[in-house]
Design a protein around this motif. Structure first.
Motif, PDB file in Angstrom:
ATOM      1  N   TYR A   1       0.833  -1.206   0.000  1.00 54.13           N
ATOM      2  CA  TYR A   1       0.000   0.000   0.000  1.00 54.13           C
ATOM      3  C   TYR A   1       0.870   1.259   0.000  1.00 54.13           C
ATOM      4  N   PHE A   2       1.897   1.268   0.818  1.00 55.39           N
ATOM      5  CA  PHE A   2       2.803   2.420   0.896  1.00 55.39           C
ATOM      6  C   PHE A   2       3.475   2.686  -0.442  1.00 55.39           C
ATOM      7  N   ALA A   3       4.037   1.659  -1.058  1.00 56.24           N
ATOM      8  CA  ALA A   3       4.744   1.831  -2.327  1.00 56.24           C
ATOM      9  C   ALA A   3       3.828   2.349  -3.421  1.00 56.24           C
ATOM     10  N   ALA A   4       2.551   1.999  -3.352  1.00 51.97           N
ATOM     11  CA  ALA A   4       1.597   2.409  -4.379  1.00 51.97           C
ATOM     12  C   ALA A   4       0.972   3.775  -4.110  1.00 51.97           C
ATOM     13  N   ASN A   5       1.213   4.320  -2.921  1.00 54.72           N
ATOM     14  CA  ASN A   5       0.560   5.578  -2.532  1.00 54.72           C
ATOM     15  C   ASN A   5       1.549   6.607  -2.001  1.00 54.72           C
ATOM     16  N   GLY A   6       2.669   6.727  -2.668  1.00 50.17           N
ATOM     17  CA  GLY A   6       3.633   7.773  -2.334  1.00 50.17           C
ATOM     18  C   GLY A   6       5.000   7.286  -1.939  1.00 50.17           C
ATOM     19  N   GLY A   7       5.126   5.997  -1.603  1.00 44.11           N
ATOM     20  CA  GLY A   7       6.394   5.496  -1.102  1.00 44.11           C
ATOM     21  C   GLY A   7       7.369   5.022  -2.149  1.00 44.11           C
ATOM     22  N   ALA A   8       7.033   5.133  -3.417  1.00 39.35           N
ATOM     23  CA  ALA A   8       7.945   4.709  -4.480  1.00 39.35           C
ATOM     24  C   ALA A   8       9.165   5.624  -4.530  1.00 39.35           C
ATOM     25  N   TRP A   9      10.184   5.189  -5.262  1.00 45.78           N
ATOM     26  CA  TRP A   9      11.445   5.941  -5.301  1.00 45.78           C
ATOM     27  C   TRP A   9      11.871   6.176  -6.737  1.00 45.78           C
ATOM     28  N   SER A  10      12.537   7.317  -6.981  1.00 46.52           N
ATOM     29  CA  SER A  10      13.109   7.598  -8.294  1.00 46.52           C
ATOM     30  C   SER A  10      14.458   8.281  -8.118  1.00 46.52           C
ATOM     31  N   ALA A  11      15.374   8.020  -9.034  1.00 41.27           N
ATOM     32  CA  ALA A  11      16.729   8.571  -8.968  1.00 41.27           C
ATOM     33  C   ALA A  11      16.738   9.957  -9.607  1.00 41.27           C
ATOM     34  N   ASP A  12      16.322  10.951  -8.847  1.00 40.68           N
ATOM     35  CA  ASP A  12      16.181  12.307  -9.384  1.00 40.68           C
ATOM     36  C   ASP A  12      16.934  13.347  -8.554  1.00 40.68           C
ATOM     37  N   ASN A  13      17.825  12.904  -7.678  1.00 37.25           N
ATOM     38  CA  ASN A  13      18.610  13.778  -6.793  1.00 37.25           C
ATOM     39  C   ASN A  13      17.801  14.389  -5.649  1.00 37.25           C
ATOM     40  N   LEU A  14      16.495  14.116  -5.603  1.00 33.07           N
ATOM     41  CA  LEU A  14      15.656  14.778  -4.602  1.00 33.07           C
ATOM     42  C   LEU A  14      14.739  13.818  -3.851  1.00 33.07           C
ATOM     43  N   THR A  15      14.909  12.498  -4.036  1.00 31.23           N
ATOM     44  CA  THR A  15      14.004  11.542  -3.408  1.00 31.23           C
ATOM     45  C   THR A  15      14.766  10.564  -2.526  1.00 31.23           C
ATOM     46  N   LEU A  16      14.437  10.568  -1.238  1.00 32.50           N
ATOM     47  CA  LEU A  16      15.009   9.616  -0.288  1.00 32.50           C
ATOM     48  C   LEU A  16      14.226   8.311  -0.316  1.00 32.50           C
ATOM     49  N   PRO A  17      14.846   7.201   0.101  1.00 31.26           N
ATOM     50  CA  PRO A  17      14.076   5.961   0.216  1.00 31.26           C
ATOM     51  C   PRO A  17      12.965   6.109   1.247  1.00 31.26           C
TER      52      PRO A  17
END
Length: 266
Positions: A131-147
């Motif tokens: 649920y978390f990963a699908a509702n905001g918890g995903a990650w992208s390598a954009d210099n501005l996103t923490l795990p």
């Protein structure tokens, strides 16, 4: 900010009485964590405008809808380099201000990450991680996103230490399978020592975000972890762009290492 020793054992906290939707980082500690030190002031922060790529211990905050509308440009101008933003609880609740905070922090160039307030008594770790990963918890390598971060507090939820360990590992494995990142664990020394038995099973998997509200030079570290990567040191901070109190945090390291955590680089 060198790591300190482990906390002594404390009585096992009771099951959480925090209803779904009302949790946030630090919400559970007033009811069951007796080893927090009183907050008598604030540590010296970096002066706005003086942050460099190698600045030590960059300051941060953590927020939820309880902070209301946030001016993220003002937060950035005040010297805040990172923020953890509440996204979800259990498998049914998404913070109503998450989307706005997450986007506006990104646009202001504040390194941000999402967090999930755990309810281990309501569903499996895998279900809540999904649920978390699908509702905001995903990650992208954009210099501005923490795990993403797992917020563990507010009682042991009726689980034994062994059952809690299994729940956490279930969450971790599912989150990593879906995002490719190790989940950050937020907890206090008393919660971790009481509810997991000072378990060392996450020490090589997850960065530790320790909650220890104090003006000491370093935080107390839960059993099973050699050191902390992030530190919530106060719950009564003040930051330009936010009305009212806000939790204050440090990344224990340099700004370059904070960026490395965001980008999943050595």
């Amino acid at each position: 900010m060198a790591a300190a020793g482990t906390a002594s054992a404390t009585p096992v906290p009771v099951a959480s009485s925090i209803p779904v939707g009302q949790g946030y980082m630090g919400a559970g500690y007033a009811q069951d964590n007796k080893d927090f030190k009183p907050v008598t002031g604030q540590l010296q922060l970096n002066t706005p405008g003086t942050v460099t790529p190698d600045a030590a211990n960059p300051p941060g905050i953590d927020v939820s809808h309880y902070q209301g509308s946030i001016n993220w440009s003002s937060v950035k101008a005040a010297g805040i380099q990172f923020a953890y933003i509440k996204a979800t609880e259990s498998t049914t609740y998404k913070d109503p201000d998450f989307s706005a905070n997450y986007l506006n922090a990104y646009n202001a160039k504040v390194i941000r990450g999402a967090y999930h307030f755990a309810h281990p008594d309501l569903s499996s770790g895998a279900a809540q991680a999904t649920y978390f990963a699908a509702n905001g918890g995903a990650w992208s390598a954009d210099n501005l996103t923490l795990p993403g971060m797992l917020d563990l507090e507010g009682g042991c939820y009726g689980l034994s230490a062994a059952s809690m360990q299994s729940w956490i590992l279930d969450f971790y494995n599912t989150y990593k399978a879906k995002t490719g990142r190790d989940i950050v664990i937020y907890t206090s020394p008393s919660w971790w020592n009481s509810c997991t038995g000072g378990w060392s099973g996450m020490s090589t998997r997850s960065p530790l975000f320790v909650a220890d509200w104090t003006t000491a030079a370093s935080p107390v570290i839960p059993g099973g972890f050699p050191y902390a990567t992030l530190w919530q040191y106060a719950d009564n901070g003040s930051v330009s762009g936010i009305s009212g109190a806000v939790d204050r945090d440090y990344f224990i390291g340099t700004s370059a290492r904070l960026l490395a955590l965001a980008n999943n680089t050595p």
